[in-house]
Write a protein that holds these residues in place. Structure first.
Motif, PDB file in Angstrom:
ATOM      1  N   UNK A 102       0.821  -1.207   0.000  1.00 55.58           N
ATOM      2  CA  UNK A 102       0.000   0.000   0.000  1.00 55.58           C
ATOM      3  C   UNK A 102       0.860   1.264   0.000  1.00 55.58           C
ATOM      4  N   UNK A 103       1.971   1.234   0.716  1.00 56.40           N
ATOM      5  CA  UNK A 103       2.875   2.380   0.736  1.00 56.40           C
ATOM      6  C   UNK A 103       3.431   2.645  -0.658  1.00 56.40           C
ATOM      7  N   UNK A 104       3.878   1.594  -1.328  1.00 55.87           N
ATOM      8  CA  UNK A 104       4.422   1.738  -2.687  1.00 55.87           C
ATOM      9  C   UNK A 104       3.342   2.245  -3.640  1.00 55.87           C
ATOM     10  N   UNK A 105       2.170   1.615  -3.594  1.00 57.18           N
ATOM     11  CA  UNK A 105       1.080   2.026  -4.475  1.00 57.18           C
ATOM     12  C   UNK A 105       0.640   3.450  -4.184  1.00 57.18           C
ATOM     13  N   UNK A 106       0.608   3.826  -2.915  1.00 58.30           N
ATOM     14  CA  UNK A 106       0.200   5.186  -2.549  1.00 58.30           C
ATOM     15  C   UNK A 106       1.084   6.237  -3.183  1.00 58.30           C
ATOM     16  N   UNK A 107       2.401   6.010  -3.193  1.00 57.33           N
ATOM     17  CA  UNK A 107       3.334   6.956  -3.801  1.00 57.33           C
ATOM     18  C   UNK A 107       3.108   7.052  -5.313  1.00 57.33           C
ATOM     19  N   UNK A 152      -3.764  -7.436  -4.357  1.00 57.77           N
ATOM     20  CA  UNK A 152      -3.023  -7.429  -3.094  1.00 57.77           C
ATOM     21  C   UNK A 152      -3.425  -6.296  -2.154  1.00 57.77           C
ATOM     22  N   UNK A 153      -3.977  -5.196  -2.702  1.00 52.53           N
ATOM     23  CA  UNK A 153      -4.349  -4.065  -1.842  1.00 52.53           C
ATOM     24  C   UNK A 153      -5.809  -3.641  -1.998  1.00 52.53           C
ATOM     25  N   UNK A 154      -6.444  -4.041  -3.106  1.00 50.35           N
ATOM     26  CA  UNK A 154      -7.827  -3.638  -3.340  1.00 50.35           C
ATOM     27  C   UNK A 154      -7.965  -2.467  -4.286  1.00 50.35           C
ATOM     28  N   UNK A 155      -6.850  -1.923  -4.748  1.00 45.63           N
ATOM     29  CA  UNK A 155      -6.873  -0.767  -5.652  1.00 45.63           C
ATOM     30  C   UNK A 155      -5.735  -0.881  -6.657  1.00 45.63           C
ATOM     31  N   UNK A 156      -5.981  -0.450  -7.912  1.00 42.97           N
ATOM     32  CA  UNK A 156      -4.872  -0.437  -8.848  1.00 42.97           C
ATOM     33  C   UNK A 156      -5.257  -0.458 -10.311  1.00 42.97           C
ATOM     34  N   UNK A 232     -14.490  16.039 -14.563  1.00 40.75           N
ATOM     35  CA  UNK A 232     -14.223  14.605 -14.457  1.00 40.75           C
ATOM     36  C   UNK A 232     -12.780  14.351 -14.036  1.00 40.75           C
ATOM     37  N   UNK A 233     -11.839  15.087 -14.640  1.00 47.83           N
ATOM     38  CA  UNK A 233     -10.423  14.892 -14.322  1.00 47.83           C
ATOM     39  C   UNK A 233     -10.097  15.364 -12.916  1.00 47.83           C
ATOM     40  N   UNK A 234     -10.713  16.457 -12.495  1.00 49.02           N
ATOM     41  CA  UNK A 234     -10.455  16.973 -11.148  1.00 49.02           C
ATOM     42  C   UNK A 234     -11.003  16.014 -10.094  1.00 49.02           C
ATOM     43  N   UNK A 235     -12.218  15.499 -10.312  1.00 47.08           N
ATOM     44  CA  UNK A 235     -12.800  14.531  -9.376  1.00 47.08           C
ATOM     45  C   UNK A 235     -11.926  13.287  -9.312  1.00 47.08           C
ATOM     46  N   UNK A 236     -11.487  12.787 -10.477  1.00 43.73           N
ATOM     47  CA  UNK A 236     -10.607  11.621 -10.513  1.00 43.73           C
ATOM     48  C   UNK A 236      -9.326  11.903  -9.722  1.00 43.73           C
ATOM     49  N   UNK A 237      -8.710  13.048  -9.969  1.00 46.44           N
ATOM     50  CA  UNK A 237      -7.440  13.385  -9.322  1.00 46.44           C
ATOM     51  C   UNK A 237      -7.589  13.485  -7.813  1.00 46.44           C
ATOM     52  N   UNK A 238      -8.643  14.168  -7.359  1.00 47.34           N
ATOM     53  CA  UNK A 238      -8.858  14.324  -5.912  1.00 47.34           C
ATOM     54  C   UNK A 238      -9.103  12.973  -5.255  1.00 47.34           C
ATOM     55  N   UNK A 243      -7.000   8.455  -1.918  1.00 50.15           N
ATOM     56  CA  UNK A 243      -6.622   7.043  -1.824  1.00 50.15           C
ATOM     57  C   UNK A 243      -5.123   6.907  -1.551  1.00 50.15           C
ATOM     58  N   UNK A 244      -4.310   7.674  -2.305  1.00 53.18           N
ATOM     59  CA  UNK A 244      -2.869   7.610  -2.146  1.00 53.18           C
ATOM     60  C   UNK A 244      -2.413   8.014  -0.754  1.00 53.18           C
ATOM     61  N   UNK A 245      -2.981   9.103  -0.238  1.00 59.41           N
ATOM     62  CA  UNK A 245      -2.623   9.574   1.107  1.00 59.41           C
ATOM     63  C   UNK A 245      -3.006   8.525   2.158  1.00 59.41           C
ATOM     64  N   UNK A 246      -4.196   7.948   1.998  1.00 55.09           N
ATOM     65  CA  UNK A 246      -4.653   6.912   2.938  1.00 55.09           C
ATOM     66  C   UNK A 246      -3.679   5.736   2.956  1.00 55.09           C
ATOM     67  N   UNK A 247      -3.238   5.303   1.773  1.00 52.73           N
ATOM     68  CA  UNK A 247      -2.312   4.179   1.695  1.00 52.73           C
ATOM     69  C   UNK A 247      -0.934   4.532   2.255  1.00 52.73           C
TER      70      UNK A 247
END
Length: 260
Positions: A102-107, A152-156, A232-238, A243-247
């Motif tokens: 999750x740490x790797x994916x978050x970055x 492995x993490x539920x996201x990707x 759409x892009x802003x919502x996706x990015x936020x 998700x990244x910060x949480x991971x």
């Protein structure tokens, strides 16, 4: 059937609308709710989150297919490339700590999210559709990686595929979102079947959340046809930044506990 978790139904509708309209997987938004709010064990919260996401993404993918917004040749090619990653990711759960992944994916997600956010600020969008399959060749390593992290993490899958489709292949934003949703739905079915066999899915919660995301999965694609691409892009990015910060937080806490 107990009505204890009835409130997951309206909440799931909202999450599925956001996820299916902007192209990210909603499962990661369910995981902290299941784990931190409902106090469900981590493995069960991840499995139930993916199972919830599976039916929501499938609902959205079917609607996008109805609208003929999916890049089918590219999509099916990426699906085949995703499957080996899903299998490896499921195996990785047995030998690699999930918090490290999750740490790797978050970055990685934070990096991709800011790329998309800057593109939205500069009004840079994909312009192509019906592109040839050959165009995916330079990016063939991305789908297996997305499948690996999803298992492995539920996201990707959606989070890594959407930027490739739009920024790498220059596909129109809405079509990139739609194709990413199809990829996520397909990969999630494999993961969910394995989790169901292992008995990790909390069906008493899933029945309400799953019903909600089916409805939200139909509303999201409809809304996306009328929203500006910038939104759409802003919502996706936020969403990806969250998700990244949480991971990253989860991974960092695990590392600090390991060192202490």
């Amino acid at each position: 059937m107990s009505l204890e978790y009835w409130y997951m139904f309206p909440l799931a509708v909202v999450i599925a609308v956001l996820a299916n309209s902007s192209g990210f997987s909603g499962g990661v938004l369910f995981q902290p709710i299941y784990n931190l709010v409902l106090q469900i064990p981590v493995q069960n919260s991840v499995a139930t989150g993916i199972a919830t996401e599976t039916v929501g993404m499938t609902s959205g993918a079917l609607r996008y297919l109805w609208y003929k917004m999916v890049e089918l040749p590219i999509g099916f090619t990426m699906i085949m490339l995703t499957v080996p990653g899903v299998v490896l990711g499921n195996y990785a759960l047995l030998i690699i700590n999930g918090n490290l992944l999750k740490l790797i994916l978050g970055l990685v997600l934070i990096f991709l999210a800011f790329l998309q956010l800057f593109s939205a600020i500069r009004n840079t969008y994909g312009t192509k559709e019906n592109i040839p399959i050959e165009d995916i060749y330079p990016f063939m390593w991305i789908p297996p990686l997305g499948g690996f992290f999803s298992a492995s993490t539920g996201t990707g899958i959606a989070e890594l595929s959407q930027p490739v489709l739009e920024k790498g292949l220059k596909i129109k934003t809405r079509r990139a979102n739609a194709t990413a949703i199809l990829l996520e739905a397909t990969g999630d079915w494999i993961i969910t079947i394995l989790n169901l066999h292992a008995g990790l899915i909390m069906l008493n919660i899933w029945v309400f959340a799953g019903s909600g995301v089916i409805i939200g999965g139909q509303i999201g694609p409809y809304i996306s046809r009328y929203l500006p691409e910038k939104i759409l892009k802003i919502v996706f990015s936020i969403a990806i930044i969250i998700i990244g910060v949480f991971y990253i937080i989860k991974g960092t806490v695990w590392m600090l506990e390991l060192w202490n």
